[in-house]
Design an enzyme around this catalytic site. Structure first.
Site, short mmCIF file in Angstrom:
data_model
loop_
_atom_site.label_atom_id
_atom_site.label_comp_id
_atom_site.label_asym_id
_atom_site.label_seq_id
_atom_site.Cartn_x
_atom_site.Cartn_y
_atom_site.Cartn_z
N LYS A 62 0.84 -1.21 0.00
CA LYS A 62 0.00 0.00 0.00
C LYS A 62 0.87 1.25 0.00
O LYS A 62 0.59 2.22 -0.72
CB LYS A 62 -0.92 0.01 1.23
CG LYS A 62 -2.03 -1.01 1.17
CD LYS A 62 -2.83 -1.00 2.47
CE LYS A 62 -3.91 -2.07 2.49
NZ LYS A 62 -4.68 -2.06 3.75
N ALA A 77 -1.44 0.75 6.74
CA ALA A 77 -1.56 -0.40 7.65
C ALA A 77 -2.48 -1.44 7.03
O ALA A 77 -3.31 -1.13 6.17
CB ALA A 77 -2.11 0.05 9.00
N ASP A 78 -2.33 -2.66 7.50
CA ASP A 78 -3.21 -3.74 7.11
C ASP A 78 -3.33 -4.69 8.30
O ASP A 78 -2.35 -4.93 9.00
CB ASP A 78 -2.68 -4.50 5.89
CG ASP A 78 -3.73 -5.42 5.31
OD1 ASP A 78 -4.55 -4.94 4.50
OD2 ASP A 78 -3.77 -6.60 5.70
N THR A 79 -4.51 -5.22 8.52
CA THR A 79 -4.75 -6.12 9.66
C THR A 79 -5.28 -7.45 9.17
O THR A 79 -6.17 -7.49 8.32
CB THR A 79 -5.75 -5.48 10.66
OG1 THR A 79 -5.20 -4.24 11.13
CG2 THR A 79 -5.99 -6.40 11.85
N GLY A 114 0.16 -4.99 10.24
CA GLY A 114 1.40 -4.53 9.63
C GLY A 114 1.28 -3.04 9.38
O GLY A 114 0.21 -2.54 9.00
#
Length: 194
Positions: A62, A77-79, A114
């Site tokens: 991203k 961010a990514d979850t 992340g």
């Protein structure tokens, strides 16, 4: 008294996320920022990645897709939610949400977020993991939560800050904010070091 993050004053800070929770969390750090979602649309990842590597990989992807100028500091961010060896993303519909919550019911799972921070040509990233234990949910509780809260924009089909977190979460080991989608302490520490 100046903000401990005054070192960021020279940057245009951008949260490259459409998540209202991440917007709320980042504002808690007391910095001014704008929201411009990342242009990345393809969130696939190599099948060779371990479940604990996926969120950081996607956060980096991203960030790499963003180009907001040399004065920009971009936060992505990514979850992901990992139950056993199964990676749970966002449910597409009620049936998937039901399936995910049924899998989490009565079990302990991991929530991994992340984070990637892009500053000029530099890209810093990390991931944080939190263990969350759920009570056994009744079918009525699961259905009521899905119908009322429509958790289709949440990894694992739940938001810990919502009703389901109040009645379902029995224990948490690690960062609560990480489960919401942004591990604030780790992010603050990184931002302070820039």
């Amino acid at each position: 008294m100046e903000n401990p993050l005054h070192n960021l004053d020279r940057y245009r800070i951008i949260l490259a996320s459409g998540s209202p929770r991440r917007r709320e969390l980042l504002s808690m750090l007391g910095i001014d920022f704008e929201v411009i979602p990342s242009p990345l649309r393809d969130e696939t990842y190599p099948p060779t990645l371990r479940p604990d590597e996926i969120a950081e990989y996607l956060a980096r992807a991203k960030a790499q897709a963003c180009d907001f100028g040399d004065d920009a500091l971009t936060i992505c961010a990514d979850t992901t939610v990992v139950c056993g060896s199964v990676v749970l993303g966002k449910p597409a519909d009620k049936a998937q949400a039901w399936q995910m919550l049924s899998m989490l019911s009565g079990c302990t799972h991991e929530v991994i977020t992340g984070v990637a921070v892009k500053c000029g040509d530099d890209l810093h990233s990390f991931s944080t993991s939190t263990r969350v234990s759920f009570a056994t949910l009744t079918p009525e509780e699961t259905e009521w939560y899905i119908d009322r809260y429509r958790p289709y924009d949440k990894a694992g089909a739940y938001g810990i800050q919502e009703w389901i977190g109040c009645i379902g979460v029995t224990a948490i080991t690690g960062s609560y904010y990480n489960v919401m989608g942004l591990p604030l302490h780790r992010l603050y520490t990184l931002l302070k070091s820039l």
